[in-house]
Design a protein around this motif. Structure first.
Motif, short mmCIF file in Angstrom:
data_model
loop_
_atom_site.label_atom_id
_atom_site.label_comp_id
_atom_site.label_asym_id
_atom_site.label_seq_id
_atom_site.Cartn_x
_atom_site.Cartn_y
_atom_site.Cartn_z
N LYS A 49 -12.18 4.51 71.50
CA LYS A 49 -11.42 5.38 72.40
C LYS A 49 -10.14 5.96 71.80
O LYS A 49 -9.57 6.88 72.35
CB LYS A 49 -11.06 4.63 73.69
N MET A 50 -9.70 5.42 70.69
CA MET A 50 -8.46 5.91 70.11
C MET A 50 -8.75 6.48 68.73
O MET A 50 -9.28 5.77 67.88
CB MET A 50 -7.44 4.77 70.02
N PRO A 51 -8.42 7.74 68.51
CA PRO A 51 -8.73 8.38 67.23
C PRO A 51 -8.26 7.58 66.01
O PRO A 51 -8.93 7.55 64.99
CB PRO A 51 -8.02 9.73 67.31
N LYS A 52 -7.13 6.94 66.11
CA LYS A 52 -6.62 6.14 64.99
C LYS A 52 -6.43 4.69 65.44
O LYS A 52 -5.43 4.04 65.11
CB LYS A 52 -5.33 6.73 64.45
N GLY A 53 -7.40 4.18 66.19
CA GLY A 53 -7.33 2.83 66.70
C GLY A 53 -7.25 1.78 65.62
O GLY A 53 -6.69 0.69 65.83
N ASN A 54 -7.77 2.10 64.45
CA ASN A 54 -7.73 1.14 63.34
C ASN A 54 -6.30 0.76 62.96
O ASN A 54 -6.06 -0.33 62.47
CB ASN A 54 -8.48 1.70 62.12
N ILE A 55 -5.35 1.67 63.22
CA ILE A 55 -3.94 1.36 62.93
C ILE A 55 -3.51 0.15 63.76
O ILE A 55 -2.87 -0.77 63.24
CB ILE A 55 -3.04 2.58 63.21
N LEU A 56 -3.89 0.14 65.04
CA LEU A 56 -3.55 -1.01 65.90
C LEU A 56 -4.29 -2.25 65.46
O LEU A 56 -3.72 -3.34 65.41
CB LEU A 56 -3.92 -0.71 67.36
N LEU A 57 -5.55 -2.08 65.16
CA LEU A 57 -6.37 -3.24 64.80
C LEU A 57 -5.94 -3.86 63.48
O LEU A 57 -6.05 -5.07 63.31
CB LEU A 57 -7.85 -2.84 64.75
N ASP A 58 -5.41 -3.05 62.58
CA ASP A 58 -4.97 -3.55 61.27
C ASP A 58 -3.58 -4.19 61.32
O ASP A 58 -3.15 -4.80 60.35
CB ASP A 58 -4.97 -2.43 60.23
N ARG A 59 -2.89 -4.02 62.42
CA ARG A 59 -1.51 -4.53 62.53
C ARG A 59 -1.43 -5.95 63.08
O ARG A 59 -0.34 -6.47 63.27
CB ARG A 59 -0.67 -3.62 63.44
N GLY A 60 -2.55 -6.56 63.38
CA GLY A 60 -2.53 -7.94 63.86
C GLY A 60 -2.04 -8.08 65.29
O GLY A 60 -1.40 -9.08 65.63
N PHE A 61 -2.31 -7.08 66.12
CA PHE A 61 -1.93 -7.18 67.52
C PHE A 61 -2.61 -8.40 68.15
O PHE A 61 -3.73 -8.74 67.81
CB PHE A 61 -2.38 -5.93 68.29
N THR A 62 -1.92 -9.02 69.09
CA THR A 62 -2.49 -10.17 69.80
C THR A 62 -3.50 -9.67 70.84
O THR A 62 -3.53 -8.48 71.19
CB THR A 62 -1.40 -10.96 70.53
N PHE A 63 -4.26 -10.60 71.36
CA PHE A 63 -5.21 -10.30 72.44
C PHE A 63 -4.47 -9.64 73.60
O PHE A 63 -4.90 -8.62 74.13
CB PHE A 63 -5.86 -11.62 72.89
N SER A 64 -3.36 -10.22 73.98
CA SER A 64 -2.57 -9.71 75.10
C SER A 64 -2.07 -8.29 74.84
O SER A 64 -2.10 -7.44 75.73
CB SER A 64 -1.40 -10.66 75.37
N GLN A 65 -1.62 -8.03 73.63
CA GLN A 65 -1.14 -6.68 73.29
C GLN A 65 -2.28 -5.67 73.32
O GLN A 65 -2.13 -4.56 73.81
CB GLN A 65 -0.48 -6.70 71.91
N LYS A 66 -3.43 -6.06 72.79
CA LYS A 66 -4.60 -5.17 72.81
C LYS A 66 -5.02 -4.89 74.25
O LYS A 66 -5.37 -3.76 74.59
CB LYS A 66 -5.76 -5.78 72.04
N LEU A 67 -4.97 -5.91 75.08
CA LEU A 67 -5.33 -5.74 76.49
C LEU A 67 -4.36 -4.77 77.16
O LEU A 67 -4.77 -3.91 77.96
CB LEU A 67 -5.32 -7.10 77.19
N SER A 68 -3.08 -4.86 76.83
CA SER A 68 -2.08 -3.91 77.36
C SER A 68 -2.40 -2.48 76.94
O SER A 68 -2.24 -1.55 77.74
CB SER A 68 -0.67 -4.29 76.89
N VAL A 69 -2.84 -2.31 75.70
CA VAL A 69 -3.22 -0.97 75.22
C VAL A 69 -4.37 -0.43 76.06
O VAL A 69 -4.36 0.72 76.51
CB VAL A 69 -3.61 -1.01 73.72
N LEU A 70 -5.39 -1.27 76.30
CA LEU A 70 -6.54 -0.83 77.09
C LEU A 70 -6.14 -0.47 78.51
O LEU A 70 -6.66 0.49 79.08
CB LEU A 70 -7.64 -1.89 77.10
N LYS A 71 -5.21 -1.23 79.07
CA LYS A 71 -4.72 -0.91 80.42
C LYS A 71 -4.00 0.44 80.39
O LYS A 71 -4.16 1.26 81.29
CB LYS A 71 -3.76 -1.99 80.90
#
Length: 160
Positions: A49-71
């Motif tokens: 869903k995010m054109p450059k989602g790999n940037i978030l995924l490569d930064r070591g975001f926590t489960f909770s942070q990723k969930l916040s992004v999806l919200k």
């Protein structure tokens, strides 16, 4: 000659769940493994869903942070997000307390957002088997919802 019966395609998501979250596991291991599987789907949503989602995924975001992004990008239903938040809280308790034991109240926190379906499940299991089986089926409900959304997003992504 008898007509050939079309076999339904095996449900890949359910098979993945059964392989990773085996009913023979203890409840804490079930929660930890279901959490890993949920995070796998969350990562898929971000990548799709995010054109450059790999940037978030490569930064070591926590489960909770990723969930916040999806919200924030409004991908999940509120019930799904409530289930995932509850799963994450219980997972954190399990991961940081070696003596932690999953309670029926913990399972309720994950299951209540499933509504009537969950309450029917609670009635279905005998009290002496309730906790482990209820946990297993509740976790199936969480992951099935994520798997369905993932399939939908992948199909949509293919068409665009």
């Amino acid at each position: 000659m008898a007509p050939k019966i079309k076999k339904n395609r095996e449900d890949e998501g359910f098979n993945r769940f059964k392989k990773i979250v085996d009913i023979k596991l203890d409840p804490v291991s079930m929660v930890l493994k279901a959490h890993l599987l949920a995070e796998y789907y969350i990562d898929q949503f971000i990548a799709l869903k995010m054109p450059k989602g790999n940037i978030l995924l490569d930064r070591g975001f926590t489960f909770s942070q990723k969930l916040s992004v999806l919200k924030a990008i409004d991908i999940l239903l509120d019930d799904d997000s409530d289930q995932l938040e509850a799963l994450n809280k219980i997972r954190n308790k399990c991961a940081h307390d070696m003596e932690y034991s999953i309670s029926e109240a913990d399972i309720d926190r994950i299951g209540f957002p499933q509504g009537r379906y969950y309450f029917k499940l609670k009635e279905e299991f005998p009290i002496n088997k309730r906790k482990k089986h209820l946990l297993y089926v509740t976790l199936i409900g969480v992951v099935a919802s994520l798997d369905g959304l993932c399939r939908h997003l992948k199909e949509k992504h293919k068409k665009s």
